[in-house]
Scaffold this motif. Structure first.
Motif, short mmCIF file in Angstrom:
data_model
loop_
_atom_site.label_atom_id
_atom_site.label_comp_id
_atom_site.label_asym_id
_atom_site.label_seq_id
_atom_site.Cartn_x
_atom_site.Cartn_y
_atom_site.Cartn_z
N ILE A 219 0.96 -1.19 -0.04
CA ILE A 219 0.21 -0.01 0.07
C ILE A 219 0.91 1.29 0.09
O ILE A 219 0.44 2.10 -0.82
CB ILE A 219 -1.12 -0.14 1.05
CG1 ILE A 219 -1.89 -1.24 1.25
CG2 ILE A 219 -1.66 1.28 1.23
CD1 ILE A 219 -2.91 -1.48 2.26
N ILE A 220 1.79 1.37 0.64
CA ILE A 220 2.67 2.66 1.04
C ILE A 220 3.59 2.91 0.01
O ILE A 220 4.29 3.98 -0.14
CB ILE A 220 3.35 2.58 2.38
CG1 ILE A 220 4.26 1.53 2.73
CG2 ILE A 220 2.15 2.50 3.34
CD1 ILE A 220 5.32 1.46 4.06
N LEU A 221 4.15 2.13 -0.83
CA LEU A 221 5.18 2.06 -2.00
C LEU A 221 4.48 1.85 -3.39
O LEU A 221 3.73 0.87 -3.57
CB LEU A 221 6.27 0.96 -1.67
CG LEU A 221 7.07 1.08 -0.46
CD1 LEU A 221 8.06 -0.09 -0.18
CD2 LEU A 221 7.74 2.43 -0.29
N VAL A 222 4.84 2.94 -4.34
CA VAL A 222 4.50 2.94 -5.49
C VAL A 222 5.79 2.98 -6.39
O VAL A 222 6.58 3.69 -6.29
CB VAL A 222 3.56 3.97 -5.92
CG1 VAL A 222 3.24 4.09 -7.33
CG2 VAL A 222 2.29 3.87 -4.96
N VAL A 238 8.91 5.19 -4.82
CA VAL A 238 8.56 6.28 -3.85
C VAL A 238 7.54 5.89 -2.93
O VAL A 238 6.67 4.85 -3.16
CB VAL A 238 8.22 7.51 -4.68
CG1 VAL A 238 9.32 7.96 -5.52
CG2 VAL A 238 6.97 7.26 -5.28
N PRO A 239 7.58 6.46 -1.64
CA PRO A 239 6.57 5.93 -0.78
C PRO A 239 5.42 6.86 -0.77
O PRO A 239 5.59 8.23 -0.90
CB PRO A 239 7.44 6.11 0.71
CG PRO A 239 8.57 7.12 0.47
CD PRO A 239 8.83 7.03 -0.97
N LEU A 240 4.23 6.37 -0.37
CA LEU A 240 3.16 7.23 -0.15
C LEU A 240 2.74 7.54 1.15
O LEU A 240 2.09 7.04 1.83
CB LEU A 240 1.97 6.48 -0.71
CG LEU A 240 1.95 6.09 -2.44
CD1 LEU A 240 0.45 5.47 -2.66
CD2 LEU A 240 1.79 7.65 -2.99
N LEU A 241 3.67 8.48 1.81
CA LEU A 241 3.64 8.68 3.15
C LEU A 241 3.49 10.28 3.32
O LEU A 241 4.24 11.01 2.48
CB LEU A 241 4.65 8.30 3.86
CG LEU A 241 5.07 6.90 4.03
CD1 LEU A 241 6.28 6.61 4.79
CD2 LEU A 241 3.78 6.14 4.97
N PRO A 242 2.70 10.98 4.09
CA PRO A 242 2.65 12.45 4.38
C PRO A 242 3.69 12.80 4.83
O PRO A 242 4.37 12.48 5.54
CB PRO A 242 1.28 12.42 5.53
CG PRO A 242 0.75 10.98 5.31
CD PRO A 242 1.60 10.07 4.96
N GLY A 243 4.05 14.01 4.17
CA GLY A 243 5.23 14.66 4.48
C GLY A 243 6.66 14.41 4.06
O GLY A 243 7.67 14.94 4.30
N VAL A 244 6.54 13.22 3.34
CA VAL A 244 7.80 12.62 2.86
C VAL A 244 8.30 13.32 1.64
O VAL A 244 9.39 13.88 1.25
CB VAL A 244 7.68 11.14 2.56
CG1 VAL A 244 8.91 10.60 1.77
CG2 VAL A 244 7.49 10.49 3.77
N GLY A 245 7.49 13.55 0.63
CA GLY A 245 7.83 14.28 -0.80
C GLY A 245 8.67 13.61 -1.44
O GLY A 245 8.78 12.40 -1.52
N GLY A 246 9.69 14.61 -1.61
CA GLY A 246 10.90 13.86 -2.61
C GLY A 246 11.88 13.48 -2.06
O GLY A 246 12.91 13.43 -2.35
N ASN A 247 11.72 13.59 -0.28
CA ASN A 247 13.05 13.28 0.36
C ASN A 247 13.42 11.66 0.40
O ASN A 247 14.48 11.37 0.94
CB ASN A 247 12.55 13.59 1.74
CG ASN A 247 12.50 15.05 1.83
OD1 ASN A 247 13.47 15.89 1.42
ND2 ASN A 247 11.45 15.75 2.62
N VAL A 248 12.41 10.95 -0.06
CA VAL A 248 12.54 9.30 -0.12
C VAL A 248 12.40 8.88 -1.40
O VAL A 248 11.10 9.11 -1.91
CB VAL A 248 11.88 8.61 1.09
CG1 VAL A 248 12.39 7.24 1.14
CG2 VAL A 248 12.26 9.23 2.54
#
Length: 384
Positions: A219-222, A238-248
């Motif tokens: 669910i959290i990785l696309v 990339v992860p689908l996590l709030p606040g992560v943006g392009g940092n990961v």
């Protein structure tokens, strides 16, 4: 009296010869349904004109129409099969006439719109249209099936299918036409993807040029992967996590080459960055087998920004086995200095959509077996 007897005995040889000739006269004769096909209809003509759909292209050898000499006698189609059997099928005059009309109509269509020669690609699909061969067919509606191509026409194709019988597909409704290999035709389906990975672990097989897939992991990785050429592909995660943006993010380039029909070698890397810190794994792999059934052996070394590769490698052992049209079993095992860990499970797959469920297992602190890898995929782009 003597004259009569003499005449009788003189006539007897002629009478016996006549009787013998009558006895040798065949009880039936060949009748020609159309001069286009002549007396004997072979497999190529059967496929070209869409004749006798109740006999498969693989079993049919040739056929001819026969009719007894008696007045108003029935017509028989006598067919010779490749296994040596001969089959007689009664034909009504109406059926015989319908076969004649079909041949004449198809011949006019072919004369007006010549088809590509055998082995050449059709302009609309880029796939050879070879009557008598098996294909995987995908319609614009999303429906997929396999069948043996019977006839081609300017606006339609006809396929003989196992479950649906004779199916006519309008070219305007055709999305993709894929020629099956002998092995695929025997199974009744084409491969779902090119066998480029197991669960997360790569194989030495690569995406074909223009082929790609989207995936969602837990669910959290696309992620997305795309074949730049038949030997080079690149992916991103990339992860689908709030606040992560392009940092990961992570990127996964791979280069591979085919050594033989079933053996490939490849190399690549998984490089990830998280909040300014980066590292990953560089690897080399070898894979033996097909897109559906394969085994992979690989060796990987970890690295980090500003540091070389680790001296302790990770060994990969993995493989996939397709059990049916829609299901495969998978395993990938990582062996390292502290022990081992891996994923085992299965994949449901279709022409475009798929899903995998992997259970984590390992030694040491991992212990046990846990559901850990849930994946959904969608294939896009070029689809062979």
């Amino acid at each position: 009296m003597h004259s009569t007897l003499r005449t009788f005995f003189c006539s007897l040889p002629l009478a016996l010869a006549s009787l013998s000739a009558l006895a040798q006269t065949p009880a039936e004769r060949v009748i020609i349904v159309s001069p286009v096909v002549g007396e004997v209809i072979d497999g190529a003509e059967k496929a070209r004109f869409g004749l006798f759909p109740y006999y498969s292209a693989d079993s049919f050898q040739d056929a001819r129409f026969l009719r007894a000499l008696a007045p108003d006698s029935a017509i028989t189609l006598r067919t010779r099969l490749r296994d040596g059997r001969q089959v007689a099928k009664p034909f009504t005059f109406a059926e015989f006439q319908a076969a004649h009309d079909l041949i004449e109509r198809r011949q006019r269509e072919l004369d007006a719109n010549p088809q590509p020669a055998a082995g050449t690609a059709s302009s609309s699909q880029g796939t050879p249209e070879l009557p008598g061969r098996s294909y995987s067919i995908e319609l614009r509606s999303g429906t997929t099936f396999t069948g043996v191509l019977q006839t081609t026409a300017p606006d339609a194709l006809e396929f003989m299918t196992k479950d649906l019988g004779l199916v006519t597909v309008q070219r305007s409704n055709l999305k993709r036409l894929s020629l099956l290999t002998t092995e695929q035709a025997a199974k009744g389906y084409t491969d779902a993807g090119n066998g480029t990975r197991i669960f997360f672990a790569p194989t030495a097989r690569n995406l074909r040029q223009g082929e790609g897939y989207l995936q969602d992991i837990d669910i959290i990785l696309v992620g997305v992967n795309y074949g730049i050429t038949d030997n080079i592909s690149v992916g991103a995660l990339v992860p689908l996590l709030p606040g992560v943006g392009g940092n990961v993010f992570a990127i996964t380039p791979k280069v591979s080459g085919q050594i033989s029909e079933k053996f490939s070698i490849g190399a690549g890397a998984l490089y990830a960055r998280a909040f300014g810190v980066g590292g990953g794994v560089a690897y080399g792999v070898g894979t033996y087998g097909t897109a559906d059934d394969n085994a992979t052996l690989g060796l990987g070394y970890g690295f980090a920004d500003g540091k070389g590769a680790s001296s302790s490698p990770v060994l990969l052992l993995g493989g996939a086995k397709r059990l049916s049209r829609g299901f495969s079993v998978l395993n990938e095992t990582y062996i390292f200095s502290e022990g081992l860990a891996g994923l085992v499970g299965g994949r449901l797959q279709g022409e475009r959509y798929g899903g995998s469920l992997g259970f984590l297992y390992g030694s040491g602190y991992i212990g046990g077996i846990y559901p850990a890898y849930l994946e959904l995929t969608y294939r896009f782009g070029k689809h062979k």
